[in-house]
Design an enzyme around this catalytic site. Structure first.
Site, PDB file in Angstrom:
ATOM      1  N   ASP A 113      -8.431  -4.654   7.184  1.00  0.00           N
ATOM      2  CA  ASP A 113      -9.014  -5.587   6.229  1.00  0.00           C
ATOM      3  C   ASP A 113      -9.900  -6.611   6.925  1.00  0.00           C
ATOM      4  OD1 ASP A 113      -8.170  -4.812   3.592  1.00  0.00           O
ATOM      5  OD2 ASP A 113      -6.144  -5.335   4.175  1.00  0.00           O
ATOM      6  N   ASP A 117      16.325 -11.142  -2.680  1.00  0.00           N
ATOM      7  CA  ASP A 117      17.570 -10.858  -3.394  1.00  0.00           C
ATOM      8  C   ASP A 117      18.064  -9.446  -3.095  1.00  0.00           C
ATOM      9  OD1 ASP A 117      17.586 -13.365  -4.513  1.00  0.00           O
ATOM     10  OD2 ASP A 117      17.016 -12.723  -6.530  1.00  0.00           O
ATOM     11  N   GLU A 126      -6.125 -11.477   7.978  1.00  0.00           N
ATOM     12  CA  GLU A 126      -6.906 -10.261   7.756  1.00  0.00           C
ATOM     13  C   GLU A 126      -8.221 -10.521   7.023  1.00  0.00           C
ATOM     14  OE1 GLU A 126      -4.431  -7.489   5.634  1.00  0.00           O
ATOM     15  OE2 GLU A 126      -3.489  -9.044   4.427  1.00  0.00           O
ATOM     16  N   HIS A 173       0.817  -1.215   0.000  1.00  0.00           N
ATOM     17  CA  HIS A 173       0.000   0.000   0.000  1.00  0.00           C
ATOM     18  C   HIS A 173       0.850   1.265   0.000  1.00  0.00           C
ATOM     19  CE1 HIS A 173      -3.799  -2.050   0.412  1.00  0.00           C
ATOM     20  NE2 HIS A 173      -3.400  -2.698   1.489  1.00  0.00           N
ATOM     21  N   ARG A 217       7.031  -5.889   3.427  1.00  0.00           N
ATOM     22  CA  ARG A 217       5.744  -6.469   3.085  1.00  0.00           C
ATOM     23  C   ARG A 217       5.607  -6.475   1.569  1.00  0.00           C
ATOM     24  NH1 ARG A 217      -0.210  -4.639   5.206  1.00  0.00           N
ATOM     25  NH2 ARG A 217       0.304  -2.667   4.175  1.00  0.00           N
TER      26      ARG A 217
END
Length: 276
Positions: A196, A103, A170, A59, A89
């Site tokens: 959520d 990575d 969520e 987000h 996240r």
């Protein structure tokens, strides 16, 4: 003379994962979400004393380039004595996204929308290089920032042990399946996404609704029963303290954008009051 691995900015990179270590020990910690996509903000917040910072790619306006820049900024702060470690996240429970984040140097991944035990197993597998039938599905590469661009010969062999999976609960489905999710090996922490979750339960924007609080309590109870850490995003210090009393170990004290906006509003209000 042997030197610890460092990135091209000279900051010492983590060879162990303090976030995972704390979660497995059940130690309480506090962190902050990074949503502004700014390396300068990341470095500033890293010097404020948080145990961990989550670079948000779900987000927030982040891409791989801004992710790397923020990881470098946090590592630079740690090299100068800051305590904060980085987590990322990802946008979705997608092995390709996880591979790119790891990575880039992420050891701890926060996975959104984990609804079933199968979701959890797939998430955890995506973090691990295949080894001795462990089910890992992560593509192998050492010529990446995480492996000090090929200059850390021990990276690939040690990476799996430092990988840390934080799985977001969520949705109503996730709460129904929470015991099975908590039982999945390698699920280091279940993180409750209250916004959520409230929407999924039919109470959009009302995280204090009784049904949402009941679901939160169920997740906390399931984690305690399974011996797994539980995390949550707190909208205020008072809320964070309440969660801590309920046994939540891994608490996000809101976000960089919240502290910026709150500080600016507070300063302006104080200025207006002082100049009337």
């Amino acid at each position: 003379m042997e030197r610890p691995p460092s990135d091209c900015y000279g900051a010492v990179l983590e060879t162990s994962n303090p976030i995972r270590k704390a979660l497995l020990a059940g130690a309480p910690s506090g962190g902050c979400w990074l949503t502004l996509g700014s390396p300068a903000v990341a470095e500033t917040i890293a010097h404020c004393g948080f145990d961990w910072l989550v670079v948000d790619m779900e987000h927030a306006p982040n891409d791989v380039g801004s992710l790397v820049a923020q990881l470098r900024a946090i590592d630079a702060a740690r090299a100068h004595g800051a305590a904060s470690s980085a987590a990322v996240r990802v946008t979705a429970n997608d092995a390709a996204l996880v591979k790119r984040a790891m990575d880039c140097g992420a050891q701890t991944i926060v996975f959104p929308n984990i609804d079933t035990a199968e979701d959890a197993r797939n998430a955890i597998a995506s973090m691990h290089f295949p080894s001795n039938g462990n089910g890992g599905t992560r593509g192998v590469a050492g010529l990446v920032r995480a492996g000090t661009y090929g200059q850390d010969p021990g990276y690939i062999g040690a990476a799996n042990a430092q990988s840390c999976a934080i799985l977001q609960i969520e949705s109503a489905a996730a709460v129904r399946n929470v015991e099975a999710i908590a039982a999945v090996p390698g699920a280091d922490c279940l993180f409750i996404g209250t916004a959520d979750l409230a929407a999924s339960l039919g109470h959009l924007g009302d995280m204090a609704h009784a049904a949402v609080l009941e679901a939160v309590a169920k997740v906390i109870s399931a984690c305690k029963a399974a011996g797994k850490a539980v995390g949550i995003f707190a909208n205020s210090v008072e809320e964070a303290a309440s969660y801590r009393r309920q046994g939540v170990q891994f608490i996000a004290l809101h976000s960089d954008v919240a502290w910026l906006a709150r500080g600016a509003r507070q300063a302006l209000a104080q200025f207006d009051s002082a100049t009337r």
